[in-house]
Design an enzyme around this catalytic site. Structure first.
Site, PDB file in Angstrom:
ATOM      1  N   CYS A 167      26.993  46.238  43.663  1.00 14.88           N
ATOM      2  CA  CYS A 167      25.957  47.057  43.032  1.00 14.88           C
ATOM      3  C   CYS A 167      24.750  46.209  42.643  1.00 14.88           C
ATOM      4  O   CYS A 167      23.618  46.648  42.789  1.00 14.88           O
ATOM      5  CB  CYS A 167      26.469  47.710  41.750  1.00 14.88           C
ATOM      6  SG  CYS A 167      28.126  48.348  41.826  1.00 14.88           S
ATOM      7  N   ASP A 168      24.993  45.029  42.096  1.00 17.20           N
ATOM      8  CA  ASP A 168      23.920  44.309  41.403  1.00 17.20           C
ATOM      9  C   ASP A 168      23.511  42.984  42.034  1.00 17.20           C
ATOM     10  O   ASP A 168      22.544  42.359  41.579  1.00 17.20           O
ATOM     11  CB  ASP A 168      24.347  44.063  39.939  1.00 17.20           C
ATOM     12  CG  ASP A 168      24.639  45.370  39.221  1.00 17.20           C
ATOM     13  OD1 ASP A 168      23.969  46.371  39.531  1.00 17.20           O
ATOM     14  OD2 ASP A 168      25.547  45.396  38.369  1.00 17.20           O
ATOM     15  N   CYS A 219      30.076  44.124  39.089  1.00 20.90           N
ATOM     16  CA  CYS A 219      30.010  44.691  40.440  1.00 20.90           C
ATOM     17  C   CYS A 219      28.959  43.974  41.287  1.00 20.90           C
ATOM     18  O   CYS A 219      27.765  44.292  41.195  1.00 20.90           O
ATOM     19  CB  CYS A 219      29.700  46.178  40.356  1.00 20.90           C
ATOM     20  SG  CYS A 219      29.441  46.927  41.964  1.00 20.90           S
TER      21      CYS A 219
END
Ligand code: NDP
Length: 317
Positions: free
Chosen positions: A140-141, A137
């Site tokens: 997200c990261d 992701c």
């Protein structure tokens, strides 16, 4: 064990574009739907950054924003939600039964909208270093890898989208694909080729992700010559497609060899009357938010018609 007394008109399993659209339509039809949406509701769009291809958003929209809107719109017409995972279903008799651990829910019709999940390469190092540089992701990261080198695996639109997004953070982003041809759309490939921070490396497969406690690099192997190459990387993003979330259903509902549920042509009906399947769980071809939403709408209309035709005690059980 808690058995909820009421038999619902419809239970929708899954809280993504398909599930929430099915909820919106069935709520507006007065069917008082219950959506069992999973703990991480919202589906794959929760891990997507800019959505540029959903009609009605000419300036784009963030995936999580769009899913929050979908959910709110379903809620506005009386949809109820259980933010938990379904653990078991029994479609062998009506009313159908759906469990969330020890809670049992019953319904005259069920719409399955559990979507699909990201696929992993299956390497030991990939599992060991998950959350330590390995991710599926970028949204997200990605920010964890500011000013660091990043590797992305895959050759579809997801991989290109992630790689382009990650150029915001990384010093350099290398997209590695196992074939020299890409599945991604031409516009994405051209954008990537034109980007000064992005490099395309093909045809290479991943041998191992390097690093003891966090990712330090990636060992890749040329698909034809077998020559190996160590790439420097702090972030390793896997974007190689998805598998349908059908584990709960495959012993009861017809599915294809990849686990996708099979619906009757031109309909969302499964092999069990009163059980419908919508969105990515039954679509491995289009897999777009807009097609999933359209399919969710179809499922609600199919369920509504089916309920109208099968209402009455003589059809129960
Ligand atoms: P795809 O199935 O399109 O692509 C998967 C990619 O991963 C392929 O390049 C495939 O290689 C590769 N791959 C699969 N398994 C492995 C493996 N074990 N090891 C190495 N490589 C592997 O999946 P996507 O998730 O990219 O896209 C799914 C759908 O969603 C598509 O229809 C896409 O168009 C759409 N989408 C659209 C977006 C947009 O329009 N903004 C954004 C993201 C997705 P190979 O080709 O050799 O099989």
């Amino acid at each position: 064990m808690t058995q909820h007394d009421d038999v619902r008109e419809v239970i929708i399993i899954g809280g993504g574009p398909a599930g929430y659209t099915a909820a919106l339509y069935s709520a507006r039809a007065g069917l008082n739907p219950l959506v069992i949406e999973g703990v991480t509701w919202g589906g794959q769009l929760m891990i997507t950054s800019d959505v540029e291809n959903y009609p009605g958003y000419p300036d784009g929209v963030m995936g999580p924003t769009m899913m929050t809107d979908f959910r709110r719109q379903a809620e506005r017409f009386g949809t109820e939600f259980v933010t938990d995972e379904v653990t078991k279903v029994d479609f062998s008799e009506r009313p159908f039964r759906v469990w969330v651990e020890k809670d049992e829910y019953r319904a005259k019709s069920v719409i399955v909208a559990t979507g699909a999940s990201a696929r992993w390469l299956g390497l030991e190092s990939e599992q060991r270093l998950q959350g330590r540089g390995v991710s599926a992701c970028a949204t997200c990261d990605g920010a964890f890898f500011r000013d660091k080198p990043i590797v992305v695996i895959g050759g579809g639109d997801s991989a290109f989208e992630e790689a382009l997004f990650l150029t915001r953070f990384g010093t350099k982003v290398t997209l590695v694909n196992r074939r020299s041809e890409f599945r991604a759309s031409q516009i994405m490939v051209e954008r990537a080729k034109a980007h000064e921070k992005l490099e395309l490396l093909t045809p290479y497969t991943v041998e191992e992700i390097l690093g003891d406690t966090s990712v330090t690099g990636v060992r890749v192997k040329h698909a034809d010559t077998g020559e190996t190459l160590d790439l420097e990387a702090a972030g390793f993003f896997v974007a190689i497609g998805h598998d349908p979330n059908t584990k709960l259903f495959v012993d009861q509902l017809d599915h294809d060899e990849n686990g996708y549920l099979v619906t009757k042509p031109g309909s969302t009906a499964t092999n069990i009357a009163g059980v419908f399947a919508v969105g990515d769980v039954q679509d491995h071809t289009y897999r777009q938010a807009i097609t999933a939403a359209g399919s969710g709408c179809m499922g609600a209309l199919d369920a509504e018609r089916w309920l109208a035709e099968h209402e009455g005690p003589e059809h129960e059980g």
